[in-house]
Design a protein around this motif. Structure first.
Motif, PDB file in Angstrom:
ATOM      1  N   ILE A  33       8.664  -3.935  17.498  1.00 24.66           N
ATOM      2  CA  ILE A  33       7.292  -4.331  17.187  1.00 24.66           C
ATOM      3  C   ILE A  33       7.170  -4.244  15.673  1.00 24.66           C
ATOM      4  O   ILE A  33       7.342  -3.184  15.086  1.00 24.66           O
ATOM      5  CB  ILE A  33       6.260  -3.406  17.869  1.00 24.66           C
ATOM      6  CG1 ILE A  33       6.451  -3.402  19.387  1.00 24.66           C
ATOM      7  CG2 ILE A  33       4.842  -3.843  17.490  1.00 24.66           C
ATOM      8  CD1 ILE A  33       5.523  -2.444  20.133  1.00 24.66           C
ATOM      9  N   ASP A  34       6.933  -5.351  15.051  1.00 21.21           N
ATOM     10  CA  ASP A  34       6.845  -5.549  13.608  1.00 21.21           C
ATOM     11  C   ASP A  34       8.193  -5.314  12.916  1.00 21.21           C
ATOM     12  O   ASP A  34       9.086  -4.653  13.447  1.00 21.21           O
ATOM     13  CB  ASP A  34       5.739  -4.698  12.962  1.00 21.21           C
ATOM     14  CG  ASP A  34       4.384  -5.405  13.056  1.00 21.21           C
ATOM     15  OD1 ASP A  34       4.367  -6.624  13.288  1.00 21.21           O
ATOM     16  OD2 ASP A  34       3.338  -4.728  12.890  1.00 21.21           O
ATOM     17  N   CYS A  35       8.294  -5.945  11.762  1.00 24.66           N
ATOM     18  CA  CYS A  35       9.564  -5.922  11.026  1.00 24.66           C
ATOM     19  C   CYS A  35       9.221  -6.049   9.538  1.00 24.66           C
ATOM     20  O   CYS A  35       9.394  -7.089   8.930  1.00 24.66           O
ATOM     21  CB  CYS A  35      10.444  -7.076  11.509  1.00 24.66           C
ATOM     22  SG  CYS A  35      12.103  -7.036  10.849  1.00 24.66           S
ATOM     23  N   GLY A  36       8.693  -4.954   8.987  1.00 28.87           N
ATOM     24  CA  GLY A  36       8.294  -4.944   7.580  1.00 28.87           C
ATOM     25  C   GLY A  36       9.483  -5.097   6.649  1.00 28.87           C
ATOM     26  O   GLY A  36      10.645  -5.016   7.075  1.00 28.87           O
ATOM     27  N   ALA A  37       9.200  -5.299   5.371  1.00 28.74           N
ATOM     28  CA  ALA A  37      10.223  -5.658   4.386  1.00 28.74           C
ATOM     29  C   ALA A  37      11.427  -4.718   4.395  1.00 28.74           C
ATOM     30  O   ALA A  37      12.561  -5.152   4.233  1.00 28.74           O
ATOM     31  CB  ALA A  37       9.591  -5.697   3.001  1.00 28.74           C
ATOM     32  N   SER A  38      11.200  -3.436   4.611  1.00 31.62           N
ATOM     33  CA  SER A  38      12.286  -2.445   4.495  1.00 31.62           C
ATOM     34  C   SER A  38      13.000  -2.195   5.822  1.00 31.62           C
ATOM     35  O   SER A  38      13.793  -1.268   5.936  1.00 31.62           O
ATOM     36  CB  SER A  38      11.706  -1.120   3.984  1.00 31.62           C
ATOM     37  OG  SER A  38      10.689  -0.678   4.883  1.00 31.62           O
ATOM     38  N   SER A  39      12.753  -3.018   6.831  1.00 32.88           N
ATOM     39  CA  SER A  39      13.232  -2.681   8.186  1.00 32.88           C
ATOM     40  C   SER A  39      14.746  -2.691   8.342  1.00 32.88           C
ATOM     41  O   SER A  39      15.285  -1.867   9.090  1.00 32.88           O
ATOM     42  CB  SER A  39      12.598  -3.613   9.219  1.00 32.88           C
ATOM     43  OG  SER A  39      11.195  -3.420   9.224  1.00 32.88           O
ATOM     44  N   LEU A  40      15.442  -3.613   7.674  1.00 29.09           N
ATOM     45  CA  LEU A  40      16.902  -3.650   7.876  1.00 29.09           C
ATOM     46  C   LEU A  40      17.565  -2.358   7.402  1.00 29.09           C
ATOM     47  O   LEU A  40      18.308  -1.733   8.163  1.00 29.09           O
ATOM     48  CB  LEU A  40      17.520  -4.901   7.253  1.00 29.09           C
ATOM     49  CG  LEU A  40      19.029  -5.030   7.449  1.00 29.09           C
ATOM     50  CD1 LEU A  40      19.419  -5.078   8.929  1.00 29.09           C
ATOM     51  CD2 LEU A  40      19.578  -6.260   6.735  1.00 29.09           C
ATOM     52  N   PRO A  41      17.316  -1.903   6.167  1.00 26.38           N
ATOM     53  CA  PRO A  41      17.900  -0.608   5.792  1.00 26.38           C
ATOM     54  C   PRO A  41      17.425   0.530   6.695  1.00 26.38           C
ATOM     55  O   PRO A  41      18.210   1.436   7.002  1.00 26.38           O
ATOM     56  CB  PRO A  41      17.458  -0.400   4.332  1.00 26.38           C
ATOM     57  CG  PRO A  41      16.497  -1.483   4.023  1.00 26.38           C
ATOM     58  CD  PRO A  41      16.684  -2.576   5.018  1.00 26.38           C
ATOM     59  N   ALA A  42      16.178   0.478   7.133  1.00 24.71           N
ATOM     60  CA  ALA A  42      15.679   1.563   8.003  1.00 24.71           C
ATOM     61  C   ALA A  42      16.401   1.557   9.348  1.00 24.71           C
ATOM     62  O   ALA A  42      16.774   2.613   9.874  1.00 24.71           O
ATOM     63  CB  ALA A  42      14.170   1.413   8.191  1.00 24.71           C
TER      64      ALA A  42
END
Ligand SMILES: [Zn+2]
Ligand SMILES: [Zn+2]
Length: 244
Positions: A33-42
């Protein structure tokens, strides 16, 4: 089923938290649910296999909820993903996603994926099923730009997860969260009433009508983060897991 807060921060990086992204997994479901800018590293930091994710639900087109998608799609090309992926969100998502991809990685919107990618527009109060995940979007109120704005009530494996998204108080939050096994609600400020965002005091006044079985606060400003020790509610933190 479990929900992990991959990121529970706001757009301003308050508390050094990652932008909004929740990962829900169970026997038959695996979605974000949601995929903010920093999501890949997170996601990588938590060791989450991106290639197993079947569905990404987007609440609105602000960068702290939406701007991680081009990175995720790029990553999927590099990992040679083959599993189909559905990205679903408010009306206009197809155009918005193309624009975002072009802004971040020129020509990337023209690259043919190696996997089936479906981008699906959702309408308020129209329930859609994606395999074992039943999704009902509720309209919420979050200003003039970056919308339409949707909150989600998601049913899977006999459990209900509701997420308010970013919103000021609106009566739709009552049916959205009613009796949910988990209600993830924005609590941007403690008692300050502002446009477009929800304060804990306002939410608290309506909890007897919403009656969630569990409540977890998210998307908190520095004002709220400074009060975490004194709150009577569970507050999200990056990496936190809620078992359902
Ligand atoms: Zn936000
Ligand atoms: Zn927003």
């Amino acid at each position: 089923m479990r929900l992990q807060f991959v990121g529970c921060g706001d757009a301003l990086g308050s508390g050094g938290r990652y932008n909004t992204c929740f990962h829900v997994t169970g026997r038959n479901v695996n979605f974000l649910i949601d995929c903010g800018a920093s999501s890949l590293p997170a996601l990588k930091r938590l060791g989450i296999a991106r290639d197993d994710i079947d569905l990404i639900l987007i609440t609105h087109f602000h960068g702290d909820h939406f701007a991680g998608l081009p990175f995720l799609l790029l990553d999927a090309q590099f990992t040679r993903r083959t599993r189909p992926l559905v990205i679903a969100g408010p009306e206009g998502i197809e155009t918005r996603l193309k624009q975002l991809m072009e802004a971040l990685f020129e020509n990337s919107s023209k690259t043919k994926q190696r996997f089936d990618l479906s981008v699906v527009a959702l309408n308020p109060l129209e329930t859609r099923s994606f395999d074992a995940t039943k999704v009902t979007p509720f309209p919420v109120v979050h200003g003039e730009s970056g919308g339409p704005f949707l909150a989600y009530r998601v049913e899977a494996e006999g459990r209900v997860i509701a997420y308010s998204a970013d919103t000021e108080w609106t009566e739709t939050l009552i049916p959205l969260g009613r009796d949910a096994d988990l209600f993830v609600a924005e609590a941007y400020y403690y008692d300050r009433i502002v446009k477009n965002h929800l304060s804990l005091k306002t939410l608290e006044a309506h909890l007897p009508e919403i009656r969630p079985k569990r409540l977890v606060l998210t998307h908190m400003s520095d004002d709220m983060l400074g009060r975490l020790d004194t709150l009577a509610y569970t507050a999200a933190s990056d990496g936190m897991v809620v078992e359902l």
